[in-house]
Design a protein around this motif. Structure first.
Motif, PDB file in Angstrom:
ATOM      1  N   PRO A 119       0.829  -1.206   0.000  1.00  0.00           N
ATOM      2  CA  PRO A 119       0.000   0.000   0.000  1.00  0.00           C
ATOM      3  C   PRO A 119       0.869   1.265   0.000  1.00  0.00           C
ATOM      4  O   PRO A 119       1.929   1.304   0.632  1.00  0.00           O
ATOM      5  CB  PRO A 119      -0.808  -0.133   1.296  1.00  0.00           C
ATOM      6  CG  PRO A 119      -0.911  -1.617   1.492  1.00  0.00           C
ATOM      7  CD  PRO A 119       0.413  -2.164   1.036  1.00  0.00           C
ATOM      8  N   GLU A 120       0.427   2.265  -0.724  1.00  0.00           N
ATOM      9  CA  GLU A 120       1.267   3.438  -0.997  1.00  0.00           C
ATOM     10  C   GLU A 120       1.692   4.230   0.229  1.00  0.00           C
ATOM     11  O   GLU A 120       2.721   4.905   0.195  1.00  0.00           O
ATOM     12  CB  GLU A 120       0.589   4.357  -2.008  1.00  0.00           C
ATOM     13  CG  GLU A 120      -0.724   4.932  -1.538  1.00  0.00           C
ATOM     14  CD  GLU A 120      -1.418   5.741  -2.608  1.00  0.00           C
ATOM     15  OE1 GLU A 120      -1.966   6.800  -2.263  1.00  0.00           O
ATOM     16  OE2 GLU A 120      -1.407   5.322  -3.780  1.00  0.00           O
TER      17      GLU A 120
ATOM     18  N   MET B 172       2.885   3.072   2.799  1.00  0.00           N
ATOM     19  CA  MET B 172       3.953   2.314   3.448  1.00  0.00           C
ATOM     20  C   MET B 172       5.313   2.744   2.912  1.00  0.00           C
ATOM     21  O   MET B 172       5.768   2.255   1.886  1.00  0.00           O
ATOM     22  CB  MET B 172       3.779   0.820   3.197  1.00  0.00           C
ATOM     23  CG  MET B 172       2.464   0.270   3.605  1.00  0.00           C
ATOM     24  SD  MET B 172       2.518  -0.141   5.330  1.00  0.00           S
ATOM     25  CE  MET B 172       0.939  -0.913   5.521  1.00  0.00           C
TER      26      MET B 172
ATOM     27  N   PHE C 149      -2.150   3.748  12.045  1.00  0.00           N
ATOM     28  CA  PHE C 149      -3.176   2.965  11.371  1.00  0.00           C
ATOM     29  C   PHE C 149      -4.386   2.793  12.281  1.00  0.00           C
ATOM     30  O   PHE C 149      -4.257   2.365  13.416  1.00  0.00           O
ATOM     31  CB  PHE C 149      -2.624   1.596  10.952  1.00  0.00           C
ATOM     32  CG  PHE C 149      -1.594   1.709   9.869  1.00  0.00           C
ATOM     33  CD1 PHE C 149      -1.955   1.661   8.541  1.00  0.00           C
ATOM     34  CD2 PHE C 149      -0.259   1.908  10.194  1.00  0.00           C
ATOM     35  CE1 PHE C 149      -1.007   1.800   7.539  1.00  0.00           C
ATOM     36  CE2 PHE C 149       0.704   2.040   9.199  1.00  0.00           C
ATOM     37  CZ  PHE C 149       0.335   1.987   7.871  1.00  0.00           C
TER      38      PHE C 149
ATOM     39  N   GLY D 281      -3.744   5.178   7.442  1.00  0.00           N
ATOM     40  CA  GLY D 281      -4.338   3.982   6.859  1.00  0.00           C
ATOM     41  C   GLY D 281      -5.111   3.211   7.900  1.00  0.00           C
ATOM     42  O   GLY D 281      -5.330   3.700   9.011  1.00  0.00           O
ATOM     43  N   LYS D 282      -5.508   2.018   7.537  1.00  0.00           N
ATOM     44  CA  LYS D 282      -6.281   1.154   8.441  1.00  0.00           C
ATOM     45  C   LYS D 282      -5.458  -0.098   8.751  1.00  0.00           C
ATOM     46  O   LYS D 282      -4.527  -0.435   8.012  1.00  0.00           O
ATOM     47  CB  LYS D 282      -7.594   0.743   7.777  1.00  0.00           C
ATOM     48  CG  LYS D 282      -8.469   1.919   7.397  1.00  0.00           C
ATOM     49  CD  LYS D 282      -9.671   1.447   6.618  1.00  0.00           C
ATOM     50  CE  LYS D 282     -10.351   2.626   5.960  1.00  0.00           C
ATOM     51  NZ  LYS D 282     -11.362   2.201   5.006  1.00  0.00           N
TER      52      LYS D 282
ATOM     53  N   TRP E 253      -6.116  -2.953   8.169  1.00  0.00           N
ATOM     54  CA  TRP E 253      -6.193  -3.850   7.013  1.00  0.00           C
ATOM     55  C   TRP E 253      -5.026  -3.598   6.060  1.00  0.00           C
ATOM     56  O   TRP E 253      -4.598  -4.505   5.360  1.00  0.00           O
ATOM     57  CB  TRP E 253      -7.537  -3.710   6.305  1.00  0.00           C
ATOM     58  CG  TRP E 253      -8.641  -4.134   7.211  1.00  0.00           C
ATOM     59  CD1 TRP E 253      -9.101  -5.416   7.386  1.00  0.00           C
ATOM     60  CD2 TRP E 253      -9.379  -3.317   8.116  1.00  0.00           C
ATOM     61  NE1 TRP E 253     -10.089  -5.436   8.345  1.00  0.00           N
ATOM     62  CE2 TRP E 253     -10.285  -4.148   8.813  1.00  0.00           C
ATOM     63  CE3 TRP E 253      -9.377  -1.970   8.427  1.00  0.00           C
ATOM     64  CZ2 TRP E 253     -11.161  -3.688   9.776  1.00  0.00           C
ATOM     65  CZ3 TRP E 253     -10.258  -1.499   9.390  1.00  0.00           C
ATOM     66  CH2 TRP E 253     -11.131  -2.354  10.050  1.00  0.00           C
ATOM     67  N   ASP E 254      -4.524  -2.348   6.037  1.00  0.00           N
ATOM     68  CA  ASP E 254      -3.348  -2.058   5.212  1.00  0.00           C
ATOM     69  C   ASP E 254      -2.117  -2.786   5.761  1.00  0.00           C
ATOM     70  O   ASP E 254      -1.281  -3.260   4.994  1.00  0.00           O
ATOM     71  CB  ASP E 254      -3.091  -0.547   5.149  1.00  0.00           C
ATOM     72  CG  ASP E 254      -4.217   0.198   4.460  1.00  0.00           C
ATOM     73  OD1 ASP E 254      -4.649  -0.239   3.376  1.00  0.00           O
ATOM     74  OD2 ASP E 254      -4.672   1.220   5.010  1.00  0.00           O
TER      75      ASP E 254
ATOM     76  N   MET F 133      -2.435  -6.288   4.766  1.00  0.00           N
ATOM     77  CA  MET F 133      -2.083  -6.422   3.353  1.00  0.00           C
ATOM     78  C   MET F 133      -0.561  -6.465   3.194  1.00  0.00           C
ATOM     79  O   MET F 133      -0.029  -7.260   2.413  1.00  0.00           O
ATOM     80  CB  MET F 133      -2.670  -5.279   2.532  1.00  0.00           C
ATOM     81  CG  MET F 133      -2.382  -5.393   1.047  1.00  0.00           C
ATOM     82  SD  MET F 133      -3.081  -6.877   0.290  1.00  0.00           S
ATOM     83  CE  MET F 133      -4.820  -6.547   0.456  1.00  0.00           C
ATOM     84  N   LEU F 134       0.146  -5.625   3.939  1.00  0.00           N
ATOM     85  CA  LEU F 134       1.607  -5.658   3.912  1.00  0.00           C
ATOM     86  C   LEU F 134       2.105  -7.052   4.299  1.00  0.00           C
ATOM     87  O   LEU F 134       2.979  -7.616   3.639  1.00  0.00           O
ATOM     88  CB  LEU F 134       2.190  -4.611   4.865  1.00  0.00           C
ATOM     89  CG  LEU F 134       3.693  -4.720   5.128  1.00  0.00           C
ATOM     90  CD1 LEU F 134       4.493  -4.380   3.882  1.00  0.00           C
ATOM     91  CD2 LEU F 134       4.100  -3.829   6.291  1.00  0.00           C
TER      92      LEU F 134
END
Length: 164
Positions: free
Chosen positions: A70-71, A73, A111, A125-126, A128-129, A132-133
């Motif tokens: 995610p961007e 990051m 987050f 972010g959340k 969930w980001d 995702m990482l």
């Protein structure tokens, strides 16, 4: 059944799962007998695509196709998060405790734990980001079986190695 089919049509996959049958079975067993079970494997090809990344030799091949994180990051944020997360990672706690721990560490890095918190405005972010990482780092894919179960199958050492 998967192994017999692989021996006939995908011998390289048969060799892979035969190299560590217990590990392959554990990877295939994630989400079995849950409401997600019928959605995970519809065909034999699904099995191969969803467990290949568990094996280190195949994971190394997948690194060249790893999607972007995610961007929000930044490399610095990732390095700090991974270092701290590696220290506290405990795969013996429950899934709920693990997710609460992920939320807690996520707050340190900006987050939000919920959509409501995210709407408050200052979060980058959340949680969930962050999940995702972890998925991308561990499996080279944004779509994986249950993340916590996946990490339990991989084991702490492999998880930390892939995160770093």
């Amino acid at each position: 059944e998967t192994l017999n089919r692989a021996k006939q049509y995908r011998p390289e996959f048969a060799t892979l799962i035969s190299s560590d049958p217990a590990y392959a079975l554990a990877a295939m067993s994630i989400e079995r007998h849950t409401e997600l079970d019928p959605k995970r494997f519809s065909t034999y090809a699904d099995v191969q695509s969803q467990i290949t990344f568990f094996f280190d030799t195949e994971y190394e091949k997948l690194l060249s196709t790893k999607p972007a994180v995610p961007e929000m990051m930044t490399p610095d944020l990732i390095a700090k998060f991974v270092a701290e997360y590696s220290e506290i990672l405990d795969l013996t706690i429950t899934k709920e405790e693990w997710f609460a721990q992920l939320k807690e560490i996520g707050k340190k890095y900006g987050f939000a734990s919920t959509n409501g918190e995210f709407k408050e405005g200052w979060y980058i972010g959340k949680v969930w980001d962050l999940a995702m990482l972890l998925r991308i780092q561990l499996a080279c894919s944004p779509k994986t079986p249950d993340l916590y179960s996946m990490m339990q199958v991989m084991g702490k050492e492999r998880v930390i190695e892939r995160l770093q």
